[in-house]
Design a protein around this motif. Sequence first.
Motif, short mmCIF file in Angstrom:
data_model
loop_
_atom_site.label_atom_id
_atom_site.label_comp_id
_atom_site.label_asym_id
_atom_site.label_seq_id
_atom_site.Cartn_x
_atom_site.Cartn_y
_atom_site.Cartn_z
N TYR A 1 0.81 -1.22 0.00
CA TYR A 1 0.00 0.00 0.00
C TYR A 1 0.85 1.28 0.00
O TYR A 1 0.32 2.37 0.18
N TRP B 1 -10.44 3.06 -2.35
CA TRP B 1 -10.26 1.63 -2.61
C TRP B 1 -9.50 1.39 -3.91
O TRP B 1 -8.66 0.50 -4.01
N GLN B 2 -9.76 2.23 -4.92
CA GLN B 2 -9.07 2.11 -6.19
C GLN B 2 -7.57 2.36 -6.01
O GLN B 2 -6.73 1.67 -6.59
N GLU C 1 -5.99 -0.69 -4.12
CA GLU C 1 -5.87 -1.87 -4.98
C GLU C 1 -4.86 -1.65 -6.12
O GLU C 1 -4.14 -2.57 -6.50
N ARG D 1 -1.46 -1.98 -4.51
CA ARG D 1 -1.22 -3.38 -4.14
C ARG D 1 -0.92 -4.25 -5.35
O ARG D 1 0.04 -5.03 -5.35
N LYS D 2 -1.74 -4.13 -6.40
CA LYS D 2 -1.56 -4.97 -7.58
C LYS D 2 -0.22 -4.68 -8.27
O LYS D 2 0.46 -5.60 -8.73
#
Length: 248
Positions: free
Chosen positions: A169, A184-185, A188, A191-192
Amino acid sequence: MSDIYKAPESELTNREENSDFGSIEKGIAGDYSFSIGEAISEGWQLSKGKKRTVWLGMLLYMIAATAISFIIALITGYPVFDFEGTTEVSLATSTIYNVLVTFVEMPLAAGLMMIGIKIARGSETSGTEVFAHFDKIIPLIITNIIMGILILIGLFLLVIPGIYLMVAYMFAIPLIVDQNLGPWQALETSRKAITKNWFSFFGFTIATILILLAGFLALLIGAIWTLPLFFIAIGVAYRKVFGAPQGA
């Protein structure tokens, strides 16, 4: 024979062709190159002539953070200047004070990160960048709450998932203010992208923290060099993964 009427290639086109500038799409796909040594080395080179900018940002951050702490202490009744600890403080008062200070100071911290990112991209910036992102305070607070809860849950689950998320993060905050993503976007997306090269970013995190600590332990004098290096190296890493917003 060259065509003298041909329009010059735009800076944006050159940037897109430069492998050192990623994008959200490339980051998520893992289509980027990242090396701990290269990021730190470039951060060191870029810090030359930019130390004053980073330190001005840090100074303004500390002044603003002190003012925020004082104001919130007045509102909540927290004895912020009771250095001897003689005043009894309820758990509720202490919790409210610390939570409010953390939340209100988040845009300042985001601004410090953006100074390093903009220097890494060769963009114009100044120490006053720390005040430039208070319009994002709500998504920053929401992001911080979600991130904190998930990391805490991860730490309870055998620790390793929490460590994974701490590293994964690391770019969520700048993605909020730089790329205008939702909480949230942003989480994520960070993270991705980092998961594609997680161990390198884990090593990078440890290396930059150790460099920063070494500077402060060396009678604070070393921090003159290591603090700018810390923020700019993070900026270099961010640039390699996510580049810059379209049209920037």
